[in-house]
Design an enzyme around this catalytic site. Structure first.
Site, PDB file in Angstrom:
ATOM      1  N   ARG A   1       0.811  -1.212   0.000  1.00  0.00           N
ATOM      2  CA  ARG A   1       0.000   0.000   0.000  1.00  0.00           C
ATOM      3  C   ARG A   1       0.850   1.269   0.000  1.00  0.00           C
ATOM      4  O   ARG A   1       0.555   2.234  -0.695  1.00  0.00           O
ATOM      5  CB  ARG A   1      -0.954   0.007   1.189  1.00  0.00           C
ATOM      6  CG  ARG A   1      -2.254   0.712   0.868  1.00  0.00           C
ATOM      7  CD  ARG A   1      -3.038   1.032   2.110  1.00  0.00           C
ATOM      8  NE  ARG A   1      -3.311  -0.103   2.958  1.00  0.00           N
ATOM      9  CZ  ARG A   1      -4.365  -0.898   2.841  1.00  0.00           C
ATOM     10  NH1 ARG A   1      -5.249  -0.656   1.898  1.00  0.00           N
ATOM     11  NH2 ARG A   1      -4.552  -1.910   3.653  1.00  0.00           N
ATOM     12  N   ALA A   2       1.914   1.240   0.780  1.00  0.00           N
ATOM     13  CA  ALA A   2       2.768   2.421   0.881  1.00  0.00           C
ATOM     14  C   ALA A   2       3.380   2.750  -0.482  1.00  0.00           C
ATOM     15  O   ALA A   2       3.361   3.905  -0.923  1.00  0.00           O
ATOM     16  CB  ALA A   2       3.864   2.180   1.903  1.00  0.00           C
TER      17      ALA A   2
END
Ligand code: ZN
Length: 345
Positions: free
Chosen positions: A283-284
């Site tokens: 996600r990052a």
């Protein structure tokens, strides 16, 4: 007065707060970035900024008489009612302002997701659904002031809906689903309540805003606010040129987004930085990449460069660091250091 017509403080007239403004613009440009969390003191103009941004965006076309403001140009995203009506003849559409829906604290789940009238369903055999706040927020912004004080189950629900783009309401074997694509904007004061790490991680970007400490800035904030309060139309007219220019850049940026290329070395830098910081999952990296791409599009570049990455890294990553996520000044500095170490000066 209709909410869309209420005079709104111009986005361009907001003094400073560049990180917040940039994060909001990126999220408006590419909603898949996944919302913005604005942390900071009270009275720093968080809610003014989000309203100003929505007012800045060009009006959008919406199908007439649709309770979810379906997009006439995207039939895949239509609600069941629009689909049914489309099969009977062409649908009309009209221009509407981008909605900003406030989520008040203490709100009931029915009010958020909408209410199914079971009694009418049983007695009259009709599916009676009263749409909630999520329906109104479709294609716009959902603003939660003091997100850290909102009940956990509501926060989870909002995050799930924001991620799926669809609201599913189920009661006693009855169900209704409708489109609910919105950009979640949360604001909060970390001193007034914990933010769970799971919640932090689900926001695309996070910015920390502070009351300006430079004297001249503070004076300017008061001056502009007073000028606005005394004669709103005149103040808005004064800033119209700058707001118009910003709107054109956002519109052009949105168009450019689809063609924007990301060189492999920029993707490598993205992954390198996230590895260095030890952020969990993909996600990052995805958010960092999308934010860098939105920034590059906004600024009229044809390709994403490492400089774009560096400028959004703090907003995209600071709330995903493993140690105390509320130590914002610390996390910002840590990211700066990681950038230097992983990518060089
Ligand atoms: Zn519809």
């Amino acid at each position: 007065m209709k909410p869309g017509l209420r005079p709104v403080f111009p986005f361009s007239a907001i003094v400073g707060q560049d990180d917040m403004k940039l994060a909001l613009v990126c999220a408006a440009l590419d909603p898949t970035i996944g919302g913005v969390l604005v942390l900071g003191d009270r009275g720093t103009g968080k809610s003014t900024a989000i309203r100003a941004l929505a007012a800045l965006l060009p009006p959008m076309r919406a199908i007439v008489d649709c309770r979810y403001s379906c997009d006439p140009g995207d039939s895949d995203s239509w609600c069941a009612e629009c689909r049914d009506r489309a099969s009977l003849g062409a649908l009309k559409d009209r221009a509407i302002a981008v909605p900003v829906v406030d989520m008040p604290l203490g709100v009931t789940e029915d009010r958020v997701v909408g209410a199914l009238d079971l009694e009418r369903a049983l007695s009259q055999g009709v599916k009676a659904f009263e749409p909630g706040l999520l329906a109104r927020a479709n294609r716009g912004f959902l603003y939660i002031d003091e997100v850290n004080l909102l009940e956990d189950h509501l926060v989870d629900l909002l995050i799930d809906v924001a991620a799926s783009g669809e609201n599913l309401v189920e009661r006693e074997g009855l169900s209704v689903r409708h489109p609910a694509r919105f950009v979640l904007i949360g604001s909060g004061n970390p001193e007034e309540g914990e933010l769970r790490p799971q919640l932090l991680d689900r926001f695309g970007l996070s910015v920390d805003i502070k009351t300006p400490t430079v004297l001249a800035d503070r004076v300017e904030v008061i001056k502009r606010r007073d000028e606005f309060e005394r004669d709103k139309p005149a103040f808005i007219a004064k800033w119209k040129k700058e707001d118009d220019a910003l709107r054109r850049r956002i519109v052009a940026g949105r168009k450019r987004l689809a063609e924007m290329s990301i060189p492999d070395e920029v993707l490598e830098s993205t992954a390198k930085l996230c590895m260095h910081l030890g952020t969990d999952g993909l996600r990052a990296e995805l958010t960092l990449m999308r934010a860098a791409r939105a920034l590059a599009s906004f600024e009229g570049s044809t390709a994403v460069a490492e400089t774009h990455l560096r400028r959004v890294a703090s907003s995209a990553l600071r709330h995903r660091l493993r140690r105390d996520p509320l130590d914002e000044s610390g996390s910002g500095a840590r990211i700066e250091r990681a950038i230097q170490e992983a990518l060089g000066p």
